[in-house]
Design a protein around this motif. Structure first.
Motif, PDB file in Angstrom:
ATOM      1  N   VAL A 163      36.550  36.268  24.586  1.00 16.68           N
ATOM      2  CA  VAL A 163      36.714  34.940  23.987  1.00 16.68           C
ATOM      3  C   VAL A 163      36.166  33.790  24.823  1.00 16.68           C
ATOM      4  CG1 VAL A 163      38.581  35.363  22.355  1.00 16.68           C
ATOM      5  CG2 VAL A 163      39.126  34.927  24.741  1.00 16.68           C
ATOM      6  N   LEU A 164      36.043  33.954  26.107  1.00 17.76           N
ATOM      7  CA  LEU A 164      35.544  32.815  26.885  1.00 17.76           C
ATOM      8  C   LEU A 164      35.126  33.217  28.298  1.00 17.76           C
ATOM      9  CD1 LEU A 164      38.056  32.044  28.975  1.00 17.76           C
ATOM     10  CD2 LEU A 164      38.949  30.889  26.988  1.00 17.76           C
ATOM     11  N   GLY A 165      34.429  32.276  28.950  1.00 19.74           N
ATOM     12  CA  GLY A 165      34.090  32.406  30.358  1.00 19.74           C
ATOM     13  C   GLY A 165      34.960  31.432  31.139  1.00 19.74           C
ATOM     14  N   CYS A 166      35.307  31.804  32.373  1.00 19.07           N
ATOM     15  CA  CYS A 166      36.188  30.927  33.143  1.00 19.07           C
ATOM     16  C   CYS A 166      36.049  31.217  34.634  1.00 19.07           C
ATOM     17  CB  CYS A 166      37.641  31.121  32.709  1.00 19.07           C
ATOM     18  SG  CYS A 166      38.221  32.819  32.895  1.00 19.07           S
ATOM     19  N   GLY A 167      36.737  30.451  35.434  1.00 17.71           N
ATOM     20  CA  GLY A 167      36.724  30.703  36.870  1.00 17.71           C
ATOM     21  C   GLY A 167      37.251  29.516  37.643  1.00 17.71           C
ATOM     22  N   LYS A 186      47.415  40.479  24.047  1.00 18.57           N
ATOM     23  CA  LYS A 186      47.393  40.622  25.509  1.00 18.57           C
ATOM     24  C   LYS A 186      46.062  40.071  26.012  1.00 18.57           C
ATOM     25  CE  LYS A 186      50.305  44.710  26.025  1.00 18.57           C
ATOM     26  NZ  LYS A 186      50.283  45.334  24.658  1.00 18.57           N
ATOM     27  N   THR A 187      46.055  39.584  27.252  1.00 18.09           N
ATOM     28  CA  THR A 187      44.815  39.060  27.825  1.00 18.09           C
ATOM     29  C   THR A 187      44.389  39.932  28.994  1.00 18.09           C
ATOM     30  OG1 THR A 187      46.142  37.578  29.179  1.00 18.09           O
ATOM     31  CG2 THR A 187      45.207  36.658  27.162  1.00 18.09           C
ATOM     32  N   HIS A 188      43.089  39.860  29.280  1.00 17.35           N
ATOM     33  CA  HIS A 188      42.521  40.760  30.277  1.00 17.35           C
ATOM     34  C   HIS A 188      41.320  40.036  30.893  1.00 17.35           C
ATOM     35  CE1 HIS A 188      40.813  44.534  31.744  1.00 17.35           C
ATOM     36  NE2 HIS A 188      39.700  44.278  31.075  1.00 17.35           N
ATOM     37  N   PHE A 189      41.264  39.936  32.202  1.00 17.19           N
ATOM     38  CA  PHE A 189      40.169  39.208  32.870  1.00 17.19           C
ATOM     39  C   PHE A 189      39.212  40.187  33.527  1.00 17.19           C
ATOM     40  CE2 PHE A 189      43.581  36.259  32.341  1.00 17.19           C
ATOM     41  CZ  PHE A 189      43.002  35.011  32.218  1.00 17.19           C
ATOM     42  N   ARG A 190      37.920  40.043  33.250  1.00 12.93           N
ATOM     43  CA  ARG A 190      36.922  40.905  33.904  1.00 12.93           C
ATOM     44  C   ARG A 190      35.995  40.052  34.748  1.00 12.93           C
ATOM     45  NH1 ARG A 190      35.002  44.734  28.905  1.00 12.93           N
ATOM     46  NH2 ARG A 190      37.118  45.311  28.315  1.00 12.93           N
ATOM     47  N   PRO A 191      35.634  40.520  35.926  1.00 19.18           N
ATOM     48  CA  PRO A 191      34.760  39.731  36.799  1.00 19.18           C
ATOM     49  C   PRO A 191      33.433  39.418  36.113  1.00 19.18           C
ATOM     50  CG  PRO A 191      35.586  41.676  37.940  1.00 19.18           C
ATOM     51  CD  PRO A 191      35.982  41.820  36.512  1.00 19.18           C
ATOM     52  N   LEU A 248      37.230  36.307  29.749  1.00 16.69           N
ATOM     53  CA  LEU A 248      38.570  36.592  29.250  1.00 16.69           C
ATOM     54  C   LEU A 248      38.460  37.387  27.953  1.00 16.69           C
ATOM     55  CD1 LEU A 248      41.655  36.272  29.098  1.00 16.69           C
ATOM     56  CD2 LEU A 248      41.286  34.049  28.034  1.00 16.69           C
ATOM     57  N   TYR A 249      39.198  38.473  27.888  1.00 16.83           N
ATOM     58  CA  TYR A 249      39.266  39.288  26.669  1.00 16.83           C
ATOM     59  C   TYR A 249      40.684  39.215  26.113  1.00 16.83           C
ATOM     60  CZ  TYR A 249      34.765  41.452  27.768  1.00 16.83           C
ATOM     61  OH  TYR A 249      33.440  41.665  28.017  1.00 16.83           O
ATOM     62  N   VAL A 250      40.789  39.241  24.798  1.00 19.15           N
ATOM     63  CA  VAL A 250      42.120  39.366  24.186  1.00 19.15           C
ATOM     64  C   VAL A 250      42.127  40.646  23.354  1.00 19.15           C
ATOM     65  CG1 VAL A 250      42.571  36.890  24.109  1.00 19.15           C
ATOM     66  CG2 VAL A 250      41.525  37.992  22.138  1.00 19.15           C
ATOM     67  N   THR A 251      43.312  41.211  23.173  1.00 20.63           N
ATOM     68  CA  THR A 251      43.401  42.391  22.314  1.00 20.63           C
ATOM     69  C   THR A 251      42.958  41.967  20.919  1.00 20.63           C
ATOM     70  OG1 THR A 251      45.744  41.858  22.183  1.00 20.63           O
ATOM     71  CG2 THR A 251      45.159  43.810  23.459  1.00 20.63           C
ATOM     72  N   PHE A 305      40.337  24.905  38.083  1.00 20.62           N
ATOM     73  CA  PHE A 305      39.751  25.964  37.264  1.00 20.62           C
ATOM     74  C   PHE A 305      39.069  25.360  36.053  1.00 20.62           C
ATOM     75  CE2 PHE A 305      44.222  25.947  35.612  1.00 20.62           C
ATOM     76  CZ  PHE A 305      43.965  25.724  34.256  1.00 20.62           C
ATOM     77  N   ALA A 306      38.142  26.150  35.476  1.00 17.90           N
ATOM     78  CA  ALA A 306      37.405  25.686  34.301  1.00 17.90           C
ATOM     79  C   ALA A 306      37.237  26.861  33.348  1.00 17.90           C
ATOM     80  CB  ALA A 306      36.035  25.151  34.716  1.00 17.90           C
ATOM     81  N   PHE A 307      37.022  26.522  32.093  1.00 16.56           N
ATOM     82  CA  PHE A 307      36.756  27.582  31.112  1.00 16.56           C
ATOM     83  C   PHE A 307      35.918  26.996  29.990  1.00 16.56           C
ATOM     84  CE2 PHE A 307      40.845  25.608  30.182  1.00 16.56           C
ATOM     85  CZ  PHE A 307      40.729  25.271  28.837  1.00 16.56           C
ATOM     86  N   GLY A 308      35.229  27.880  29.272  1.00 13.30           N
ATOM     87  CA  GLY A 308      34.415  27.396  28.149  1.00 13.30           C
ATOM     88  C   GLY A 308      34.375  28.464  27.076  1.00 13.30           C
ATOM     89  N   MET A 309      34.611  28.042  25.819  1.00 11.44           N
ATOM     90  CA  MET A 309      34.625  29.039  24.732  1.00 11.44           C
ATOM     91  C   MET A 309      33.793  28.592  23.550  1.00 11.44           C
ATOM     92  SD  MET A 309      38.537  28.642  23.456  1.00 11.44           S
ATOM     93  CE  MET A 309      39.387  27.744  24.731  1.00 11.44           C
ATOM     94  N   GLY A 310      33.303  29.555  22.808  1.00 13.63           N
ATOM     95  CA  GLY A 310      32.502  29.277  21.611  1.00 13.63           C
ATOM     96  C   GLY A 310      33.402  29.175  20.389  1.00 13.63           C
ATOM     97  N   VAL A 311      33.431  27.987  19.807  1.00 16.15           N
ATOM     98  CA  VAL A 311      34.364  27.741  18.706  1.00 16.15           C
ATOM     99  C   VAL A 311      33.939  28.487  17.435  1.00 16.15           C
ATOM    100  CG1 VAL A 311      35.436  25.945  17.279  1.00 16.15           C
ATOM    101  CG2 VAL A 311      34.797  25.453  19.639  1.00 16.15           C
TER     102      VAL A 311
END
Ligand code: DAH
Length: 371
Positions: free
Chosen positions: A310-314, A262-267, A279-282, A337-343
């Protein structure tokens, strides 16, 4: 001196052995001396001719001349020698290089095994993530690792001297002070500058992912490395909404970590997106419970929360579009929209590795486990 067949007086096993060995040795060196077709023919005739060839002579002199009690042993020796000499004569050839057979390379020897390489676990993870977005129609863009202040910060809405710059400990290239600030070189701290570089080149609509190396002035420890990898994403079109962002990233996370996450977005806050989110995932280790195994041990990767960031986005900040407005990115007309994650962090979680340093030490004993 050319070999001639000796008459035998001593028919003991040892003497027969010696005589056979001499004969075989002579045949071997004559085979090795064959240099052309004429040599080859006379070599064959000399050893094999029915009439007075060396084998015939051996037969006559050693076998027929043997006393009755030695006939059996002589017969065995002569037959064995005949077989070995026939083999030599049949195998004799003119060497194409004219090299001696004794110097020739034995092509039947097994070669030296060259170990097959494999993708590095970080690169493998990177390809997997990029693959998910390629299936959604995204293309891949890349940009320089040595970047200017303008692309790394200014055009991403980090104004000069703004405190938001302090969130990314930057490695600056020495000797740049004489230049205006925006032209000074640094090691890019994120892949986000390639958003601007791509929008300068391509008009909207665009959908791109940007994999690459980034650097920060962080001392190395189990979860930090001064060099690491990110994947950036950017989608710009008319009427792109936060709903598109959520749908796209929810799909991508399910494709990467399994359909049950599941995914979950926090400000959150990033200068180049508004609004911004994390963005958080279970947790795909404990399944979201925060506990592991039958003894309910605390789950470390999610710090017992059941969620992993897992990542930042907006949504792309209109101030960012202002920098590329002339190429069709009027913030009144387009949105994105954009997002960036650490591989590396995702690779650590995926493979259950507990120290990021292991990825960069190049120890084959560690790396071959992923081959
Ligand atoms: N560049 C950010 C970092 O390195 C990550 C990030 C956050 C990228 C939000 C984005 C975004 O594109 O929209 O911390």
């Amino acid at each position: 001196m050319a070999y001639t067949v000796p008459k035998l007086t001593d028919y003991s096993a040892a003497a027969l052995d010696r005589a056979a060995a001499d004969s075989h040795h002579a045949c071997q060196s004559e085979a090795a001396a064959v240099r052309n077709d004429a040599d080859l023919k006379s070599f064959r005739d000399r050893w094999m001719a029915r009439k007075n060839g060396i084998l015939t002579q051996i037969n006559d002199l050693w076998l027929k001349g043997a006393p009755p009690e030695a006939k059996r042993e002589a017969g065995i020796q002569v037959n064995r020698l005949k077989a070995r000499i026939t083999e030599l004569v049949e195998g004799a050839h003119v060497s194409p290089t004219g090299a001696l057979d004794s110097e020739a390379v034995d092509i039947s020897l097994p070669g030296i095994r060259r170990p097959i390489g494999a993708e590095h676990p970080v690169i493998k993870t990177m390809h997997e993530i990029v693959g998910v977005f390629e299936k959604l129609g995204y293309s891949v863009a890349e940009g320089p690792v040595v970047e200017t202040d303008y692309y790394n910060f200014e055009a991403l809405n980090f104004p000069p001297n703004h405190p938001a710059r302090d969130t990314q400990d930057t490695l600056f290239i020495a000797g740049q002070k004489a230049k205006p600030q925006r032209d000074r070189l640094l090691l890019r701290t994120h892949t986000s500058p390639v958003q601007i570089r791509t929008m300068e080149k391509l008009r909207p609509p665009i959908r791109i992912v940007i994999p690459g190396k980034v650097h920060r002035n962080d001392p190395p420890d189990a979860s930090h490395s001064p060099m690491f990898h990110q994947i950036e994403g950017l989608a710009v079109d008319t009427n792109i909404t936060f709903g598109d962002l959520k749908g796209t990233l929810d799909h991508a996370m399910k494709a990467l970590f399994g359909s049950s996450v599941k995914t979950h977005f926090r400000p959150s806050f990033f200068p180049f997106t508004e609004p911004s989110a994390e963005l958080y995932v279970t947790c795909f280790i404990c399944g979201g419970s925060g506990k592991r195994g039958t003894d309910n041990a605390p789950c470390r990767p999610c710090k017992q929360t059941g969620w992993i960031e897992v990542l930042g986005c907006g949504m792309v900040d209109p101030n960012v579009f202002e920098f590329v407005k002339d190429n069709g990115y009027d913030p009144k007309k387009v949105s994105g929209f954009a997002f960036g994650m650490g591989v590396d962090r995702l690779a650590l979680l995926k493979y259950g590795v507990d120290d990021i340093q292991l990825f960069f030490q190049g120890d084959v004993r560690f790396l071959e486990q992923f081959g």
